[in-house]
Design a protein around this motif. Structure first.
Motif, PDB file in Angstrom:
ATOM      1  N   ILE A  22       0.942  -1.109   0.154  1.00 28.10           N
ATOM      2  CA  ILE A  22      -0.098   0.018  -0.021  1.00 28.10           C
ATOM      3  C   ILE A  22       0.920   1.047   0.057  1.00 28.10           C
ATOM      4  CG2 ILE A  22      -1.799   1.306   1.255  1.00 28.10           C
ATOM      5  CD1 ILE A  22      -2.676  -1.307   2.521  1.00 28.10           C
ATOM      6  N   PRO A  23       0.755   2.122  -1.113  1.00 26.88           N
ATOM      7  CA  PRO A  23       1.547   3.356  -0.942  1.00 26.88           C
ATOM      8  C   PRO A  23       0.962   4.546   0.005  1.00 26.88           C
ATOM      9  CG  PRO A  23       0.080   3.081  -2.948  1.00 26.88           C
ATOM     10  CD  PRO A  23      -0.124   1.727  -2.171  1.00 26.88           C
ATOM     11  N   HIS A  24       1.914   5.233   0.242  1.00 24.07           N
ATOM     12  CA  HIS A  24       1.414   6.525   1.023  1.00 24.07           C
ATOM     13  C   HIS A  24       0.785   6.259   2.419  1.00 24.07           C
ATOM     14  CE1 HIS A  24       2.344   9.159  -2.231  1.00 24.07           C
ATOM     15  NE2 HIS A  24       1.678   8.249  -2.932  1.00 24.07           N
ATOM     16  N   THR A  25       1.573   5.182   3.262  1.00 18.03           N
ATOM     17  CA  THR A  25       1.126   4.784   4.369  1.00 18.03           C
ATOM     18  C   THR A  25       1.692   5.455   5.536  1.00 18.03           C
ATOM     19  OG1 THR A  25       2.745   3.126   4.528  1.00 18.03           O
ATOM     20  CG2 THR A  25       0.656   2.451   3.570  1.00 18.03           C
ATOM     21  N   ASP A  26       2.562   6.583   5.625  1.00 19.67           N
ATOM     22  CA  ASP A  26       2.683   7.772   6.344  1.00 19.67           C
ATOM     23  C   ASP A  26       1.823   8.703   6.351  1.00 19.67           C
ATOM     24  OD1 ASP A  26       5.304   6.243   6.986  1.00 19.67           O
ATOM     25  OD2 ASP A  26       6.283   7.568   5.209  1.00 19.67           O
ATOM     26  N   ARG A  27       1.372   9.045   7.762  1.00 16.36           N
ATOM     27  CA  ARG A  27       0.488  10.143   7.748  1.00 16.36           C
ATOM     28  C   ARG A  27       1.121  11.561   7.547  1.00 16.36           C
ATOM     29  NH1 ARG A  27      -3.567   8.978  11.626  1.00 16.36           N
ATOM     30  NH2 ARG A  27      -4.365  11.201  10.850  1.00 16.36           N
ATOM     31  N   LEU A  28       0.322  12.489   7.118  1.00 18.25           N
ATOM     32  CA  LEU A  28       0.700  13.880   6.732  1.00 18.25           C
ATOM     33  C   LEU A  28       1.201  14.883   8.219  1.00 18.25           C
ATOM     34  CD1 LEU A  28      -1.131  14.742   3.641  1.00 18.25           C
ATOM     35  CD2 LEU A  28       0.934  13.722   3.864  1.00 18.25           C
ATOM     36  N   ASP A  29       2.035  15.493   8.033  1.00 18.91           N
ATOM     37  CA  ASP A  29       2.499  16.297   9.194  1.00 18.91           C
ATOM     38  C   ASP A  29       1.284  17.470   9.365  1.00 18.91           C
ATOM     39  OD1 ASP A  29       4.383  14.664  10.237  1.00 18.91           O
ATOM     40  OD2 ASP A  29       5.783  15.984   8.956  1.00 18.91           O
ATOM     41  N   SER A  30       0.975  18.137   8.242  1.00 18.07           N
ATOM     42  CA  SER A  30      -0.053  19.210   8.322  1.00 18.07           C
ATOM     43  C   SER A  30      -0.826  19.023   7.030  1.00 18.07           C
ATOM     44  CB  SER A  30       0.668  20.488   8.180  1.00 18.07           C
ATOM     45  OG  SER A  30       1.551  20.513   7.181  1.00 18.07           O
ATOM     46  N   PRO A  31      -1.826  18.154   6.964  1.00 13.61           N
ATOM     47  CA  PRO A  31      -2.827  17.907   6.096  1.00 13.61           C
ATOM     48  C   PRO A  31      -3.674  18.916   6.202  1.00 13.61           C
ATOM     49  CG  PRO A  31      -3.220  16.637   7.826  1.00 13.61           C
ATOM     50  CD  PRO A  31      -1.961  17.139   8.296  1.00 13.61           C
ATOM     51  N   ASP A  32      -4.437  19.472   5.004  1.00 12.32           N
ATOM     52  CA  ASP A  32      -5.493  20.327   4.857  1.00 12.32           C
ATOM     53  C   ASP A  32      -6.790  19.630   5.325  1.00 12.32           C
ATOM     54  OD1 ASP A  32      -4.171  22.361   3.444  1.00 12.32           O
ATOM     55  OD2 ASP A  32      -4.520  21.233   1.625  1.00 12.32           O
ATOM     56  N   ALA A  33      -6.863  18.451   5.307  1.00  9.72           N
ATOM     57  CA  ALA A  33      -8.055  17.739   5.994  1.00  9.72           C
ATOM     58  C   ALA A  33      -7.667  16.132   6.354  1.00  9.72           C
ATOM     59  CB  ALA A  33      -9.258  17.653   4.958  1.00  9.72           C
ATOM     60  N   THR A  34      -8.373  15.620   7.333  1.00 11.80           N
ATOM     61  CA  THR A  34      -8.133  14.168   8.065  1.00 11.80           C
ATOM     62  C   THR A  34      -9.553  13.664   8.248  1.00 11.80           C
ATOM     63  OG1 THR A  34      -6.067  14.581   8.932  1.00 11.80           O
ATOM     64  CG2 THR A  34      -7.273  12.804   9.588  1.00 11.80           C
ATOM     65  N   VAL A  35      -9.678  12.489   7.539  1.00  6.04           N
ATOM     66  CA  VAL A  35     -11.054  11.916   7.782  1.00  6.04           C
ATOM     67  C   VAL A  35     -10.681  10.376   7.961  1.00  6.04           C
ATOM     68  CG1 VAL A  35     -13.129  11.167   6.692  1.00  6.04           C
ATOM     69  CG2 VAL A  35     -12.346  13.429   6.185  1.00  6.04           C
ATOM     70  N   LYS A  36     -11.593   9.903   8.978  1.00  2.37           N
ATOM     71  CA  LYS A  36     -11.447   8.707   9.468  1.00  2.37           C
ATOM     72  C   LYS A  36     -12.712   8.014   9.171  1.00  2.37           C
ATOM     73  CE  LYS A  36     -10.116   5.346  13.215  1.00  2.37           C
ATOM     74  NZ  LYS A  36      -9.628   5.410  14.755  1.00  2.37           N
ATOM     75  N   LYS A  37     -12.818   7.007   8.523  1.00  2.72           N
ATOM     76  CA  LYS A  37     -14.139   5.959   8.103  1.00  2.72           C
ATOM     77  C   LYS A  37     -13.792   4.615   8.826  1.00  2.72           C
ATOM     78  CE  LYS A  37     -16.488   9.011   5.728  1.00  2.72           C
ATOM     79  NZ  LYS A  37     -17.749   9.455   5.945  1.00  2.72           N
ATOM     80  N   ARG A  38     -15.140   4.036   9.218  1.00  2.23           N
ATOM     81  CA  ARG A  38     -15.253   2.615   9.954  1.00  2.23           C
ATOM     82  C   ARG A  38     -16.280   2.058   9.170  1.00  2.23           C
ATOM     83  NH1 ARG A  38     -17.758   0.052  13.786  1.00  2.23           N
ATOM     84  NH2 ARG A  38     -16.508  -1.457  14.820  1.00  2.23           N
ATOM     85  N   SER A  39     -16.098   0.877   8.941  1.00  4.62           N
ATOM     86  CA  SER A  39     -17.000  -0.295   8.482  1.00  4.62           C
ATOM     87  C   SER A  39     -17.772  -0.868   9.663  1.00  4.62           C
ATOM     88  CB  SER A  39     -16.603  -1.085   7.611  1.00  4.62           C
ATOM     89  OG  SER A  39     -17.433  -1.954   7.307  1.00  4.62           O
ATOM     90  N   PRO A  40     -18.795  -0.448   9.996  1.00  2.00           N
ATOM     91  CA  PRO A  40     -19.544  -1.073  11.224  1.00  2.00           C
ATOM     92  C   PRO A  40     -19.628  -2.682  11.070  1.00  2.00           C
ATOM     93  CG  PRO A  40     -21.096   0.223   9.788  1.00  2.00           C
ATOM     94  CD  PRO A  40     -19.878   0.484   9.296  1.00  2.00           C
ATOM     95  N   LEU A  41     -19.919  -3.125   9.727  1.00  2.00           N
ATOM     96  CA  LEU A  41     -20.134  -4.549   9.653  1.00  2.00           C
ATOM     97  C   LEU A  41     -18.844  -5.410  10.094  1.00  2.00           C
ATOM     98  CD1 LEU A  41     -22.101  -6.335   8.494  1.00  2.00           C
ATOM     99  CD2 LEU A  41     -21.181  -6.362   6.358  1.00  2.00           C
TER     100      LEU A  41
END
Length: 150
Positions: A22-41
């Motif tokens: 998986i590419p780009h697995t490092d989190r950004l230091d100063s993103p314009d936006a961060t969103v977390k999503k979770r699959s309830p299933l």
């Protein structure tokens, strides 16, 4: 037994290869936006960091805790998203959803690598995990665009 064989086929060599790289697995230091999503299933989660400059994604980071199918989707998205517009990301999300739910067309380039996930259409319980990265990226792009317009 044939259902089990179909599931084994679903986890093809290509899907497993994508999931393991998986590419780009490092989190950004100063993103314009961060969103977390979770699959309830299934409990899969994806956190996306996104930066937009001049109307296109200039940097991207993701933290992926998902099944192999969700990881494969994150891999394709991570490899394609830099340089795309929010409209392209939304079009890819909509096309992926249609591909999974109603045998719609493959998502447009540069997200056409998501075609590898077409066999997952038969497994509705996997759809939410597959959609997580694009769902998060669409939301992050909307937030980032609003931040740039403010």
């Amino acid at each position: 037994m044939s259902g089990e064989n179909d599931l084994i086929k679903l986890y093809s060599t290509r899907i497993l290869a994508l999931a393991s790289d998986i590419p780009h697995t490092d989190r950004l230091d100063s993103p314009d936006a961060t969103v977390k999503k979770r699959s309830p299933l299934c409990g899969s989660t994806v956190t996306v960091d996104l930066q937009i400059n001049d109307g296109v994604v200039s940097d991207f980071g993701q933290d992926v805790k998902a099944c192999a199918l969700g990881q494969a989707a994150a891999s394709v998205v991570g490899g394609a998203i830099i340089g795309t517009t929010p409209a392209q990301i939304a079009a890819a999300r909509d096309a992926l959803k249609a591909m999974l739910k109603s045998d719609g067309p493959t998502p447009p380039a540069p997200f056409d690598g998501l075609e590898v996930l077409r066999p997952a259409a038969a497994y509705k319980n996997r759809h939410a995990s597959i959609m997580l990265t694009l769902d998060a990226a669409v939301e992050a792009a909307e937030i980032a665009q609003k931040a740039h317009c403010a």
